[in-house]
Design an enzyme around this catalytic site. Sequence first.
Site, mmCIF file in Angstrom:
data_model
loop_
_atom_site.group_PDB
_atom_site.id
_atom_site.type_symbol
_atom_site.label_atom_id
_atom_site.label_comp_id
_atom_site.label_asym_id
_atom_site.label_seq_id
_atom_site.Cartn_x
_atom_site.Cartn_y
_atom_site.Cartn_z
ATOM 1 N N ARG A 23 0.822 -1.208 0.000
ATOM 2 C CA ARG A 23 0.000 0.000 0.000
ATOM 3 C C ARG A 23 0.858 1.262 0.000
ATOM 4 O O ARG A 23 0.459 2.294 -0.528
ATOM 5 C CB ARG A 23 -0.950 0.010 1.203
ATOM 6 N N CYS A 44 -6.165 -17.828 16.744
ATOM 7 C CA CYS A 44 -6.829 -17.729 18.051
ATOM 8 C C CYS A 44 -8.195 -18.418 18.051
ATOM 9 O O CYS A 44 -8.764 -18.668 19.112
ATOM 10 C CB CYS A 44 -6.978 -16.269 18.458
ATOM 11 N N PRO A 277 21.328 -3.994 10.542
ATOM 12 C CA PRO A 277 20.387 -2.939 10.115
ATOM 13 C C PRO A 277 19.530 -3.315 8.911
ATOM 14 O O PRO A 277 18.466 -2.711 8.714
ATOM 15 C CB PRO A 277 21.318 -1.764 9.766
ATOM 16 N N ILE A 279 18.093 -6.190 8.551
ATOM 17 C CA ILE A 279 17.161 -7.256 8.954
ATOM 18 C C ILE A 279 16.263 -6.736 10.072
ATOM 19 O O ILE A 279 16.742 -6.260 11.115
ATOM 20 C CB ILE A 279 17.916 -8.514 9.415
ATOM 21 N N TYR A 280 14.973 -6.828 9.861
ATOM 22 C CA TYR A 280 13.967 -6.465 10.855
ATOM 23 C C TYR A 280 13.339 -7.748 11.404
ATOM 24 O O TYR A 280 13.388 -8.804 10.767
ATOM 25 C CB TYR A 280 12.868 -5.602 10.231
ATOM 26 N N ALA A 281 12.721 -7.646 12.567
ATOM 27 C CA ALA A 281 12.014 -8.804 13.133
ATOM 28 C C ALA A 281 10.769 -8.321 13.856
ATOM 29 O O ALA A 281 10.762 -7.250 14.480
ATOM 30 C CB ALA A 281 12.915 -9.593 14.081
ATOM 31 N N ASP A 284 5.845 -12.845 17.535
ATOM 32 C CA ASP A 284 6.074 -13.634 18.742
ATOM 33 C C ASP A 284 7.538 -13.993 18.968
ATOM 34 O O ASP A 284 7.904 -14.437 20.061
ATOM 35 C CB ASP A 284 5.265 -14.929 18.672
ATOM 36 N N TYR A 427 -23.524 4.954 29.533
ATOM 37 C CA TYR A 427 -24.376 4.299 30.531
ATOM 38 C C TYR A 427 -25.810 4.195 30.037
ATOM 39 O O TYR A 427 -26.408 5.165 29.566
ATOM 40 C CB TYR A 427 -24.363 5.062 31.858
ATOM 41 N N LYS A 435 -22.293 4.719 37.891
ATOM 42 C CA LYS A 435 -20.888 4.634 38.292
ATOM 43 C C LYS A 435 -20.360 3.318 37.734
ATOM 44 O O LYS A 435 -20.605 2.246 38.284
ATOM 45 C CB LYS A 435 -20.738 4.666 39.809
#
Length: 850
Positions: A23, A44, A277, A279-281, A284, A427, A435
């Site tokens: 994008r 999940c 520099p 390589i990104y990670a 988990d 509420y 409350k």
Amino acid sequence: MERKIVIVGGVAGGATAAARLRRLNETDRIVMVERGEHISFANCGLPYYIGGAIRERGKLFVQTAERMSRRFALDIRTQSEVTRINRAAKTVTIRNLQTGETYEEDYDILVLAPGAKPIVPDWPGIQEAEALFTLRNIPDTDRIKAYVDNARPQHAVVIGGGFIGVEMAENLRERGVAVTLVELGNQVLAPLDFEMAAIVQEHMRANGVELVLGDAVQALADKGRRILLQSGRELTADMIVLAIGVQPESELAKEAGLELGVRGAIKVSPTLQTSDPSIYAIGDAIEVHDLVNGQPTVVPLAWGANRQGRLVADRINGMDVSYRGALGTAIVKVFSLTAAVVGNNEKTLKKWGIPYETVHIHPNSHAGYYPGAAQLSLKLLFDRSTGRILGAQAVGADGVDKRIDVIATAMKAGLTVRDLPDLELCYAPPYSSAKDPVNLAGYVASNIVDGLAETVQWHEIDQIVADGGLLIDVREPIEREAGFVPGSINIPLDQLRDRLADIPRDRPVYVSCQVGLRGYLAARILAQHGYRVKNLDGGYKTYSYAAREKSRPPRDPDGTGAAGDRQADTRPADRPAGGHSAEAHPSAHVTIDACGLQCPGPIMQVFQAIQQMNPGEVLAVSATDPGFGKDIAAWCEKTGHVLLHSELDKNVCTAYIRKGGAAKEAAALQAASAKEANPGVSDASPAGVSAVPSKNGATLIVFSGDLDKAIASFIIASGAAAMGKRVTMFFTFWGLNILRKQGASASGKQPLEKMLGAMMPKGPHDLPLSKMNMGGLGAKMIRYVMEQKNVDSLETLMRNAQAAGVKLVACTMSMEIMGIKPEELIDGVEFAGVASYLGDAEDAGINLFV
């Protein structure tokens, strides 16, 4: 300039990064390498597909490789594994898992999103286990579901009490499989503190899950059909689910020489760059910053992976963004309950030496008068000196998620406990209270920060009492029938000011109530009279959950375990789990719907219905009162009736009660009364010792003619009657006005008697409040609130009390003085003097003056 970006791993982090990269830049070449067949799925949701809540397998897939490739112009290679990173050459080695072909792929930028993998220990016999499963991906899910569908196992052992273990235990129970969960720690769901986990554990046992806590697997035998524990106990199983945790999948990074951190996770900068520099990670597999304690940690949760996937794409495209760290916000469904956490728990704060204070509250999830309100247990941890919020935990049947979400937002924004009461939250009666529980937690915590309250915790009070400390329980006597802190004395809150002379001033005083509110009121009264006082935080409710869990007997080495802990399960597969007794859903002769009624309404309805039934008949009652499940169990135990089965479904507790025989009921009541009168005497009397006479009555002298005190008197009387006690209410002086008929008159009165009669209230409708009456406006307000909250009016309470057998006695001497004639009083009232009352009081174990 075109760049080549290679992403290792799909699902949450990798797929998010790939889509965002496209994008932001239409010209880069983006290659995503995924070891599995599926690049984006709802991991999940996997347990719920196994359990049947998600029925269609296709709904698990968020995106397919073909569709994503076409929409985002990506080069996606599934069933391909990156086996090596060649940092100097800026290439990766890829193996096609279908053909075995190996080749090199160059990169300008490499993004690692390998995730985490289930921990599989090296137990003896684990390699030979035939029906042993882990749960990480779609193939794992298919194997488990196929086994449950086809092999129809009768008993499963889940090893590990974390989120996945608890979810698998629930979903296997939903499929009709008997489940034993083994956990090395002393509780399930480690992010919760012990007393909060105790609520979950009690609920799991009620739904048929056997919990083996504080024990671990030593070995497997007989191809996994026998599980040998370190305690010497042996379990048998048709299947095993391993859920003892996950570990970062960082072997690739380690072999490439990238720097690793805690638990072997990949160390990254705030810009998500590794020690290389280029390589990104993300996800988990990486080490993150704990926003509460400032220490490095690992948080393998979906939000972080998705957020990091977007941020890494932004960073690669030159945006000045960074990942600040994690709060660890998490949630889990456990049958009818929900448990959620944010921030640090007590264990973590103690580990890092961070000072903290704790408050527990137990409000309703929404307005109590609107049907379906369920109790919510909320714990807040904070810094007393600054008010900084350090963490929160919540357990309940409804409304847990939004309260933890609000507190998580407050923590991220740097708000303090003083700010929580100022949060203007939506509420309406079906959704919250004026409350909100978050507001209430802020009020309670602010009282501590402001020095208006001092508290003592559930795990401290027993030792304090054992060391001679004075603990005053300010609840009503009838409430203590369902339990109290051992060693406490009882002075009801409304009597406290009148009994200050009975309370020593030379030592600290501790107070307790049901959930902490009345204890706070008592503490404020005592503090302003010069006492040093502390309130039991969370009241008996918090204490009782933890105390019951701590008092559970240890398991026998031969594996028989504590009696009653393992529930029989004869249901066929696919029949949903429900109650916890062997006699589930017995046929009922009488059914009562007490939903929406507040205590003691449901118990009173049960008592009245039981009175009309024959011994052996079964009553089914449903109630939404949060304490009903516990109350009905205590009531049955006291009265000799049999609680066959109880269950909680969508905030509604349904109980099945078999009416006991008259002889059995009388014996039970006599035994209970004797034990109450002589708590130090055992149930079995020594030979030659006479039995203590039964004192199973309750008497109330009703002197006051105030509306609020009259309501309290009849609630107590009705509750005592429901517990099987013989109750006498003796009305004298101003209390006689409660019994007057509206508009009634009597002939033959002297002028002074007529004057008194005109000046005094004529029946319940005219009674004033003892405080804040405001010319009658206060009484009208109380009546309105009672109606809105489904609390019976005083007139209804009086009728119900009479129907329950409560004896109403008018003092004849007081009637003479007040000029009140018998025909002015309601029907059913007896007329007697002090001697008659004293006769009833002699046989009573409870005597109150109102």
